[in-house]
Design an enzyme around this catalytic site. Structure first.
Site, short mmCIF file in Angstrom:
data_model
loop_
_atom_site.label_atom_id
_atom_site.label_comp_id
_atom_site.label_asym_id
_atom_site.label_seq_id
_atom_site.Cartn_x
_atom_site.Cartn_y
_atom_site.Cartn_z
N TRP A 1 0.77 4.86 -1.19
CA TRP A 1 0.57 3.53 -0.62
C TRP A 1 -0.90 3.09 -0.64
O TRP A 1 -1.18 1.93 -0.44
CB TRP A 1 1.08 3.50 0.83
CG TRP A 1 0.54 4.63 1.66
CD1 TRP A 1 1.16 5.81 1.93
CD2 TRP A 1 -0.75 4.71 2.30
NE1 TRP A 1 0.34 6.63 2.68
CE2 TRP A 1 -0.83 5.98 2.94
CE3 TRP A 1 -1.84 3.85 2.40
CZ2 TRP A 1 -1.96 6.40 3.65
CZ3 TRP A 1 -2.97 4.27 3.10
CH2 TRP A 1 -3.01 5.52 3.72
N ASN A 2 -1.85 4.03 -0.84
CA ASN A 2 -3.25 3.63 -0.64
C ASN A 2 -3.79 2.77 -1.78
O ASN A 2 -4.70 1.97 -1.57
CB ASN A 2 -4.14 4.85 -0.36
CG ASN A 2 -4.19 5.84 -1.48
OD1 ASN A 2 -3.31 5.85 -2.33
ND2 ASN A 2 -5.20 6.68 -1.50
N GLU B 1 -2.18 14.68 -8.66
CA GLU B 1 -3.45 14.19 -8.13
C GLU B 1 -3.28 14.26 -6.62
O GLU B 1 -2.59 13.43 -6.02
CB GLU B 1 -3.69 12.77 -8.65
CG GLU B 1 -5.14 12.36 -8.61
CD GLU B 1 -5.45 11.49 -7.42
OE1 GLU B 1 -5.87 12.08 -6.39
OE2 GLU B 1 -5.28 10.27 -7.51
N LEU B 2 -3.89 15.29 -6.02
CA LEU B 2 -3.60 15.62 -4.62
C LEU B 2 -4.80 15.32 -3.73
O LEU B 2 -5.72 14.63 -4.13
CB LEU B 2 -3.17 17.09 -4.53
CG LEU B 2 -2.02 17.47 -5.48
CD1 LEU B 2 -1.69 18.94 -5.40
CD2 LEU B 2 -0.78 16.62 -5.20
N CYS C 1 -8.45 9.33 -1.77
CA CYS C 1 -8.58 10.79 -1.96
C CYS C 1 -10.01 11.16 -2.31
O CYS C 1 -10.37 12.33 -2.22
CB CYS C 1 -7.67 11.26 -3.08
SG CYS C 1 -5.97 10.92 -2.71
N GLU D 1 -6.33 11.75 -15.22
CA GLU D 1 -5.79 10.40 -15.45
C GLU D 1 -6.91 9.49 -15.93
O GLU D 1 -8.08 9.71 -15.60
CB GLU D 1 -5.17 9.86 -14.16
CG GLU D 1 -3.96 10.68 -13.71
CD GLU D 1 -3.21 10.07 -12.55
OE1 GLU D 1 -3.84 9.42 -11.68
OE2 GLU D 1 -1.98 10.23 -12.51
#
Ligand code: SIN
Length: 510
Positions: free
Chosen positions: A166-167, A265-266, A299, A473
């Site tokens: 959602w960010n 992508e954590l 992140c 990415e």
């Protein structure tokens, strides 16, 4: 916080194309309803904007079947044809930039200026991969025997399943979908149930751009049932996820049952190192950009400030002054610098981190309290004398709180920075380029910002090491994540060398 009704929220949206607020999912080129629905709320007002279908495993499987059926046709397009369609999608995004930004601010809360910047950022991935689509070069490898010829080409991996957060309701989608489509893959996307409208508007524009039915599908709903299909269905060749480390690990493990390609992508825990010789003004500006962008909900947000004692007081005062001046409010208001947090759960985490730091002896220079606008707004906050073992330093806070730890040399800063299982973004501020460069080499992070707090761009690889993820990415490396290398090893018939000598001779005579 007022509880505005749906019609009020829609009126405030004031879209020049009202049909871009879409309340159905998109599967196989059709807009799909569901029996159950999930209401989507504006985090700034608490009002429901509209709802989207709460689809489950059956609809996810239907979308996978559509993506599988569409794959041969899409893969057969020339790279140039795919590029032209992507380019049109990018241009349509730009043409509807204002509507897309208003949709984003309303469902996610970020200030309109940031939403506009995200639409430009999101579009840039489509533009970039429209260009990269044509550059999926292969290799010719010298054969291992006289009659052997070897070449390697790049094939689309196949059907891709993507889960996005959602960010960044638009950019995290285009950063995955654009390279997948450029490579010739088809996609089934599950956007966050908190911010589905940006995804659905992007799907509508993709269809207008000429992306064929089934090539890009958007399945809305709660994560469990849809996610279960994404990680277990053998027709899915690749799973790509942006979200929390805990969920990413669990999903990736499930993908191994069918040996899917996985990109993750954590979470991060970005250190922000301010050296003794840093340009304080530049460091403060970098910290404001990195820490307070998106209300601290990225992140790559600086999470721990490791500040040399010689620069500590000046940096702390400068940062507190700038943070205090940030205007908090509804993202649709022109003067707003910082919007709300996404929800009360996010607010509770921020409050717990601040309470823990204060209890360990930290002091607040500014903020450290809920905002008068009500939950889930929080004041931009700067805390000093933070213990390096505080929750603020050990976990990703995902909120507008800068916690400053005092360090006495570069080695201590690097040791603290690397004492984390996260390895996404990191930042170093120093006027001495050699020193900054040496520190950047010592940092166990996928990305380093040297004298800048903004590192995200479509032209550079984005991703982390350690438990922050797998894969990259964006950039020229981003296409390869959706391609499989195929080796062709050919044995040629034996032809006497003489025959060619004769041909060459004829060639010479004529
Ligand atoms: C993220 O928070 O996952 C993405 C941030 C960015 O692209 O800058």
């Amino acid at each position: 916080m007022a509880n505005a009704g749906a019609s009020h929220e829609r009126a405030r949206l004031a879209l020049s194309r009202p049909d871009l607020l879409i309340t159905r999912a998109y599967i196989d080129g059709a807009w799909i309803d569901g029996e159950r629905r999930i209401g989507v709320r504006n985090p700034a007002t608490g009002g429901e904007i509209a709802s989207t279908p709460d689809l489950g495993g059956a609809e996810a499987a239907h979308a996978v079947a559509a993506a599988e059926a569409a794959l041969p046709g899409w893969r057969a397009h020339s790279a140039k044809e795919r590029a032209a369609i992507l380019r049109r999608w990018f241009e349509l995004m730009l043409a509807h930039k204002e509507d897309l930004a208003r949709l984003m601010t309303t469902e996610q809360g970020k200030p309109l200026a940031e939403a506009r910047a995200e639409i430009a950022y999101a579009g840039a991935f489509i533009e970039w991969f429209a260009e990269e689509a044509k550059r999926g070069y292969g290799d010719i490898i010298p054969g291992h025997a006289r009659d052997a010829r070897i070449w390697v080409d790049r094939r689309p991996v196949g059907v891709v399943a993507a889960i996005t957060p959602w960010n960044f309701p638009a950019a995290m989608i285009t950063r995955k979908v654009a390279p997948a489509l450029a490579a010739g893959c088809t996609v089934v996307l599950k956007p966050s149930e908190l911010t589905p409208f940006s995804a659905l508007a992007l799907a509508a524009l993709s269809a207008e751009a000429g992306v064929p039915a089934g090539v890009f599908n958007v399945v809305t709903g709660a994560p469990q049932a849809i996610g279960e299909v994404f990680v277990s269905d053998p027709r899915i060749a690749k799973f790509t996820f942006t979200g929390s480390t805990a969920v990413g690990k669990m999903l990736a493990a499930r993908c191994m049952d069918t040996v899917k390609r996985v990109s993750l992508e954590l979470g991060g825990n970005a250190p922000f190192i301010v050296c003794a010789d840093a340009d304080i003004e530049a460091a403060v500006a970098g910290a404001i950009a990195s820490k307070f962008r998106n209300t601290g909900q990225t992140c790559v947000c600086a999470n721990r400030f490791l500040v040399h004692e010689a620069a500590y007081d000046a940096f702390a005062e400068g940062l507190a002054e700038r943070a205090h001046a940030l205007r908090v409010g509804d993202g649709l208001a022109a003067e707003t610098d910082q919007g709300p947090l996404i929800d009360r759960r996010a607010l509770a985490k921020v409050e717990a981190h601040v309470a823990d730091a204060l209890q360990r002896g930290a002091r607040a220079l500014t903020g450290a309290a809920a905002h008068a606008a009500g939950a889930p707004f929080y004041q931009p906050s700067v805390l000093v004398d933070v213990d390096a073992n505080a929750l603020l330093c050990r976990e990703e806070t995902f909120g507008p709180v800068a916690g400053l730890v005092r360090v006495s040399d570069d080695a201590e800063a690097v040791a603290l920075a690397n004492a984390s299982r996260a390895g996404l973004a990191s930042y170093v501020f120093s006027r001495d380029f050699s020193r900054a460069h040496r520190i950047s080499e010592a940092l166990e992070y996928g990305m380093v910002g040297l004298n800048t707090g903004l590192i995200s761009t479509e032209v550079a690889p984005f991703g982390g090491c350690k438990e922050s993820g797998i894969g990259r990415e964006g950039s020229r490396y981003g296409l390869a994540e959706f391609q499989e290398l195929r080796t062709v090893c050919a044995a040629l018939d034996e032809v006497p060398l003489r025959a060619y000598s004769a041909l060459n001779a004829i060639g010479t005579v004529t």
